[in-house]
Scaffold this active site. Structure first.
Site, PDB file in Angstrom:
ATOM      1  N   ASP A  45      -0.796  -5.252  -6.398  1.00 44.63           N
ATOM      2  CA  ASP A  45       0.021  -5.061  -5.198  1.00 44.63           C
ATOM      3  C   ASP A  45       1.218  -6.008  -5.243  1.00 44.63           C
ATOM      4  O   ASP A  45       1.813  -6.195  -6.297  1.00 44.63           O
ATOM      5  CB  ASP A  45      -0.850  -5.287  -3.959  1.00 44.63           C
ATOM      6  CG  ASP A  45      -0.412  -4.466  -2.758  1.00 44.63           C
ATOM      7  OD1 ASP A  45       0.605  -4.835  -2.142  1.00 44.63           O
ATOM      8  OD2 ASP A  45      -1.082  -3.465  -2.439  1.00 44.63           O
ATOM      9  N   HIS A  98       2.139  -7.515   1.926  1.00 49.94           N
ATOM     10  CA  HIS A  98       1.312  -6.323   1.747  1.00 49.94           C
ATOM     11  C   HIS A  98       0.056  -6.639   0.928  1.00 49.94           C
ATOM     12  O   HIS A  98      -1.072  -6.280   1.310  1.00 49.94           O
ATOM     13  CB  HIS A  98       2.159  -5.248   1.066  1.00 49.94           C
ATOM     14  CG  HIS A  98       1.567  -3.895   1.066  1.00 49.94           C
ATOM     15  ND1 HIS A  98       0.654  -3.479   0.122  1.00 49.94           N
ATOM     16  CD2 HIS A  98       1.777  -2.819   1.875  1.00 49.94           C
ATOM     17  CE1 HIS A  98       0.323  -2.219   0.341  1.00 49.94           C
ATOM     18  NE2 HIS A  98       0.987  -1.798   1.407  1.00 49.94           N
ATOM     19  N   SER A 157      -2.481   2.342   2.893  1.00 47.60           N
ATOM     20  CA  SER A 157      -2.592   1.086   2.142  1.00 47.60           C
ATOM     21  C   SER A 157      -3.684   0.193   2.724  1.00 47.60           C
ATOM     22  O   SER A 157      -4.228  -0.663   2.017  1.00 47.60           O
ATOM     23  CB  SER A 157      -1.270   0.320   2.164  1.00 47.60           C
ATOM     24  OG  SER A 157      -0.297   0.971   1.388  1.00 47.60           O
TER      25      SER A 157
END
Length: 402
Positions: A112, A145, A341
């Site tokens: 990621d 994220h 996600s």
């Protein structure tokens, strides 16, 4: 024009000695194992230029065309549904924490935007030995994220606040493949996948998608007419799909001593199931690759039901909580994010629990395909409200082993 290389898959077979655990869990000493000899087949992939490819082709070997395409981080959805700071409500929704399973002895890779290694939720888990940057932008998560996704999987409980489903995981791999000012390509994706598997990952979590429209736009900017750019982009997508399916087949390949992993990927947030008229978009690679667990998102519904999120793409295998999910953020903070996600790391965490259960039950290293089939069989389609086809919800709401 598209930069192209060619994939040469080479297969070798060797006799390898492995140790089989006695039933009941990991061995305490060498006397608790038995030796087994197994013929292990290993496939490696080399990406080569056109000149070397021509030489190999003349020798009668087949190669796969591998176009270099952009990969985008799946964008977050604005906090519109169940807005606010959110809660880690997904833990109870999928039944995590049953049977005393917490992911002990399972290695999880998160590919990621990196991670905040100093966050209290990851205390003692992250170092330069298991944190690798594939972007050249440094070992820092400037987006947040990756930190958020990692927190959902194995974040520790801090001040009585639990955010992680598999809090017993101690073996982690963090691959940074995306950043705010970095254009990720299929090169970084492939390199990170190979690194994760070769480093011992059992489960790999991905929240990126191939950027087909961005690729077509780049071809137009390079001088191709619009129709020609679309055709070229479609051809590149087709060729990369063939390569990626073969690559994933290699990653997930089972064997007594071969390296293999279960890959989990977010389906994407491009749909508008709440618009007039409503419509849903199909998932892209890597989620749609063969043997990858593609994950859609649900929100809290009425009673014990859950609603399919309007942004969730089709072509999924399982669904999981993905709306207003609270987890870790850089700087020691916590906050909510929304999207597939967030759903994908729920399923990745559940995969670690299933991996642990299968390993304990069968007293041997699990086969990723078998773990995948167990997860699909345990899913609950009736926990998702409304009438939805298999393309929209797959097997249903993912569940922890019971």
């Amino acid at each position: 024009m598209t930069e192209v290389r060619y994939a040469d898959f080479e297969t070798t077979t060797a006799l390898q000695t492995s140790r089989r655990m006695r039933r009941g869990g990991p061995p305490l000493d060498a006397s608790a194992t038995t030796k087994e000899n197994a013929s292990v087949t290993t496939t490696t992939v080399r990406l080569i230029d056109s000149e070397e490819a021509n030489t190999i082709r003349r020798a009668g070997r087949q190669l796969l065309r591998v176009p270099k395409m952009p990969v985008r981080l799946i964008p977050q959805v604005a906090q519109g549904l169940n807005a606010g700071e959110g809660q880690a409500w997904g833990i109870a929704a999928v039944g995590a924490g049953q049977l005393g399973l917490a992911g002990e002895g399972v290695c999880v890779a998160v590919l990621d935007t990196g991670i905040d290694p100093k966050h209290p939720a990851f205390d003692g888990l992250i170092s330069e030995r298991n944190y690798k940057d594939f972007t050249g932008t440094g070992l820092v998560d400037s987006v947040g994220h990756g930190t958020h996704c990692a927190g959902i999987i194995f974040g520790r409980t801090v001040n009585d606040e639990r955010i992680g489903l598999a809090t017993g995981v101690t073996s982690v791999l963090i691959g940074k493949i995306a950043d705010r000012n970095f254009t990720t390509t299929t090169d970084q994706l492939q390199q990170a996948l190979n690194w994760a598997v070769n480093s011992g990952a059992d489960v790999i979590s991905l929240s990126v998608g191939l950027d087909f429209l961005g690729h077509a736009s780049a071809l137009r900017d390079a001088g191709l007419p619009q129709d020609a750019a679309l055709v070229a982009a479609l051809n590149d997508y087709r060729d990369y799909t063939r390569f990626f399916d073969r690559l994933i087949g290699q990653v997930v390949s089972a064997g007594a001593a071969s390296r293999s992993a279960l890959v989990v990927a977010a389906a994407g947030n491009d749909s508008h199931g709440d618009s007039q008229p409503p419509y849903r978009i199909g998932a892209t690679l890597p989620a749609v690759a063969e043997k990858v667990l593609s994950v859609g998102a649900v929100s809290k519904g009425v009673g014990d039901l859950f609603d399919l999120a309007p942004f969730s793409n089709t072509g999924v295998d399982l669904c999981a909580p993905g709306v207003a999910i609270r987890s870790a953020l850089p700087g020691g903070r916590y906050g909510a994010m929304t999207g597939t996600s967030q759903a994908a790391p729920h399923v990745a965490a559940l995969a670690t629990l299933w991996w642990q259960k299968v390993r304990n039950d069968r007293a041997t290293r699990p086969d990723p395909d078998y773990v995948r089939s167990m997860m699909l069989g345990a899913a609950m389609p009736k926990r998702i409200s409304g009438e939805h086809g298999f393309e929209e919800i797959g097997g249903g709401l993912a569940q922890a082993p019971v």
